[in-house]
Design an enzyme around this catalytic site. Structure first.
Site, PDB file in Angstrom:
ATOM      1  N   MET A  27      50.226  80.384  28.738  1.00 47.54           N
ATOM      2  CA  MET A  27      51.506  80.475  29.457  1.00 47.54           C
ATOM      3  C   MET A  27      52.343  79.228  29.186  1.00 47.54           C
ATOM      4  O   MET A  27      53.281  78.935  29.931  1.00 47.54           O
ATOM      5  CB  MET A  27      51.264  80.657  30.947  1.00 47.54           C
ATOM      6  CG  MET A  27      50.540  81.974  31.255  1.00 47.54           C
ATOM      7  SD  MET A  27      50.890  82.615  32.877  1.00 47.54           S
ATOM      8  CE  MET A  27      50.266  81.304  33.902  1.00 47.54           C
ATOM      9  N   LEU A  30      51.712  73.308  27.641  1.00 51.57           N
ATOM     10  CA  LEU A  30      50.431  73.063  26.969  1.00 51.57           C
ATOM     11  C   LEU A  30      49.889  71.667  27.248  1.00 51.57           C
ATOM     12  O   LEU A  30      50.639  70.717  27.448  1.00 51.57           O
ATOM     13  CB  LEU A  30      50.593  73.259  25.456  1.00 51.57           C
ATOM     14  CG  LEU A  30      51.038  74.656  25.021  1.00 51.57           C
ATOM     15  CD1 LEU A  30      51.095  74.741  23.491  1.00 51.57           C
ATOM     16  CD2 LEU A  30      50.126  75.745  25.580  1.00 51.57           C
ATOM     17  N   HIS A  31      48.572  71.583  27.282  1.00 52.71           N
ATOM     18  CA  HIS A  31      47.882  70.302  27.437  1.00 52.71           C
ATOM     19  C   HIS A  31      46.687  70.304  26.495  1.00 52.71           C
ATOM     20  O   HIS A  31      46.487  71.270  25.731  1.00 52.71           O
ATOM     21  CB  HIS A  31      47.491  70.069  28.900  1.00 52.71           C
ATOM     22  CG  HIS A  31      46.833  71.259  29.557  1.00 52.71           C
ATOM     23  ND1 HIS A  31      45.606  71.733  29.174  1.00 52.71           N
ATOM     24  CD2 HIS A  31      47.265  72.087  30.542  1.00 52.71           C
ATOM     25  CE1 HIS A  31      45.291  72.782  29.916  1.00 52.71           C
ATOM     26  NE2 HIS A  31      46.282  73.028  30.755  1.00 52.71           N
ATOM     27  N   HIS A  34      44.431  73.438  26.060  1.00 54.99           N
ATOM     28  CA  HIS A  34      44.968  74.500  25.194  1.00 54.99           C
ATOM     29  C   HIS A  34      44.731  74.141  23.722  1.00 54.99           C
ATOM     30  O   HIS A  34      44.355  74.987  22.916  1.00 54.99           O
ATOM     31  CB  HIS A  34      46.472  74.665  25.424  1.00 54.99           C
ATOM     32  CG  HIS A  34      46.852  75.154  26.794  1.00 54.99           C
ATOM     33  ND1 HIS A  34      47.563  74.400  27.684  1.00 54.99           N
ATOM     34  CD2 HIS A  34      46.621  76.330  27.424  1.00 54.99           C
ATOM     35  CE1 HIS A  34      47.779  75.086  28.793  1.00 54.99           C
ATOM     36  NE2 HIS A  34      47.211  76.263  28.668  1.00 54.99           N
ATOM     37  N   GLY A 144      39.557  80.220  28.100  1.00 48.44           N
ATOM     38  CA  GLY A 144      38.845  79.089  28.680  1.00 48.44           C
ATOM     39  C   GLY A 144      37.992  79.500  29.869  1.00 48.44           C
ATOM     40  O   GLY A 144      38.353  80.393  30.639  1.00 48.44           O
TER      41      GLY A 144
HETATM   42  P1  AMP Z   1      47.107  79.190  30.831  1.00 49.49           P
HETATM   43  O1  AMP Z   1      48.206  78.685  29.960  1.00 49.49           O
HETATM   44  O2  AMP Z   1      46.870  78.350  32.041  1.00 49.49           O
HETATM   45  O3  AMP Z   1      47.214  80.655  31.111  1.00 49.49           O
HETATM   46  O4  AMP Z   1      45.783  79.020  29.977  1.00 49.49           O
HETATM   47  C1  AMP Z   1      45.666  79.549  28.682  1.00 49.49           C
HETATM   48  C2  AMP Z   1      44.209  79.500  28.287  1.00 49.49           C
HETATM   49  O5  AMP Z   1      43.764  78.141  28.336  1.00 49.49           O
HETATM   50  C3  AMP Z   1      43.306  80.290  29.238  1.00 49.49           C
HETATM   51  O6  AMP Z   1      42.307  80.946  28.474  1.00 49.49           O
HETATM   52  C4  AMP Z   1      42.721  79.221  30.117  1.00 49.49           C
HETATM   53  O7  AMP Z   1      41.448  79.552  30.645  1.00 49.49           O
HETATM   54  C5  AMP Z   1      42.596  78.079  29.128  1.00 49.49           C
HETATM   55  N1  AMP Z   1      42.520  76.797  29.830  1.00 49.49           N
HETATM   56  C6  AMP Z   1      43.457  76.249  30.646  1.00 49.49           C
HETATM   57  N2  AMP Z   1      43.001  75.065  31.140  1.00 49.49           N
HETATM   58  C7  AMP Z   1      41.753  74.896  30.632  1.00 49.49           C
HETATM   59  C8  AMP Z   1      40.757  73.885  30.763  1.00 49.49           C
HETATM   60  N3  AMP Z   1      40.945  72.792  31.517  1.00 49.49           N
HETATM   61  N4  AMP Z   1      39.610  74.042  30.080  1.00 49.49           N
HETATM   62  C9  AMP Z   1      39.393  75.128  29.304  1.00 49.49           C
HETATM   63  N5  AMP Z   1      40.278  76.105  29.150  1.00 49.49           N
HETATM   64  C10 AMP Z   1      41.453  76.007  29.796  1.00 49.49           C
END
Ligand code: AMP
Length: 283
Positions: A27, A30-31, A34, A144
């Protein structure tokens, strides 16, 4: 690295790629976590597609859809060093045109934990992922373990619909003090960030105390006291990874197949989730 906004264009460009494709849906905002997923994708396939899409279907009316951090320029800047082949950034109107009306309905795996506090959330997640899988046609899709329930639900969707994609999981990426990286961490004030540090402390307490003789209730009490009073607890639960149904307090940890701890808390209005396997080596 090619930026594509239109779903049909992405579909066509992807079809011109030969070899395998690994897909990392995000979404945005990014960090480093990601980026770790993108690195895993690169190591496993000939081509990598990353999507950046804040999916309106997975936010409830009172949730932070409009406030969710969006900074595509800085996202692209971060991605540039890893240089995925395609970055897909559709608009909500492109993903859900006016007459869009078909939805995926998740079953029991979506009812507990986050599902009981965020009605419709996992239907929205499954719907967008199914649509993204159709557009991207990936061989592998990477998620993740931070969103453990989401991961289990998507594995089940792939199994139930016989989707030709393999789901790979990536371990939780944490800050030096153990707080899981999250796009929502940027909402935390300095004071809230200090309070959030008790989350990884609670996880390491659990790791120390988990034993075959321990009951679920004892472990949840350990977690509750380590978390302290600086946050609103949405739920604390121990459930089997298989069905994600929270176990009763008097259940022995050893009686659960693949026991796993889950939490959701709110600190000064920011919702954070985390989880820990209570079998194997855990953290
Ligand atoms: P999001 O942008 O929050 O929807 O996350 C995108 C993907 O990154 C998803 O598969 C999340 O589970 C993964 N993700 C986000 N934060 C972490 C984290 N700290 N460790 C591992 N995976 C992560």
């Amino acid at each position: 690295m090619q930026l594509v906004r239109n779903p049909k264009e992405l579909y066509q460009t992807r079809r011109s790629l030969s070899g395998t494709v690994a897909f990392v849906p995000t979404m945005g905002a990014l960090h480093q976590a990601h980026l770790s997923l993108v690195r895993l994708a690169k190591s496993r396939a000939s081509h990598v597609v990353v999507s950046i899409f804040v999916n309106p279907l997975q936010f409830g009316p009172q949730e932070d859809f409009h406030k969710y951090p969006r900074d595509v320029e800085s996202d692209l800047e971060m991605l540039r060093e890893l240089s995925p082949d395609l970055v897909f950034c559709p608009t909500p109107e492109q993903m859900y045109p006016k007459n869009f009306q078909t939805r995926v309905t998740v079953g029991a795996l979506g009812e507990s934990l986050c599902g009981s506090n965020r009605p419709g959330h996992f239907n929205g997640v499954a719907t967008v992922c199914l649509k993204l899988f159709q557009i991207v046609q990936p061989d592998l899709a990477i998620f993740g373990e931070k969103d453990f329930q989401q991961l289990r639900i998507l594995q089940k969707m792939v199994e139930d619909f016989l989707l030709p994609v393999t789901i790979l999981s990536h371990p939780i990426v944490r800050e030096p003090d153990g707080l899981a990286l999250s796009s929502r961490n940027r909402y935390l004030t300095a004071e809230a960030r200090k309070k959030a540090a008790s989350i990884p402390k609670a996880l390491s307490e659990l790791r120390k105390r988990r034993g075959v003789e321990t009951t679920v209730g004892e472990l949840l009490a350990v977690a509750r006291s380590a978390l302290g009073l600086g946050m609103e607890i949405e739920y604390l639960a121990i459930a089997s990874e298989i069905d994600l149904v929270p176990a009763k307090n008097n259940a022995l940890l050893a009686s659960l197949p693949l026991p796993h701890f889950f939490l959701a808390v709110k600190i000064e209005g920011t919702r954070l989730i985390d989880n820990l396997a209570l079998h194997g080596d855990g953290l």
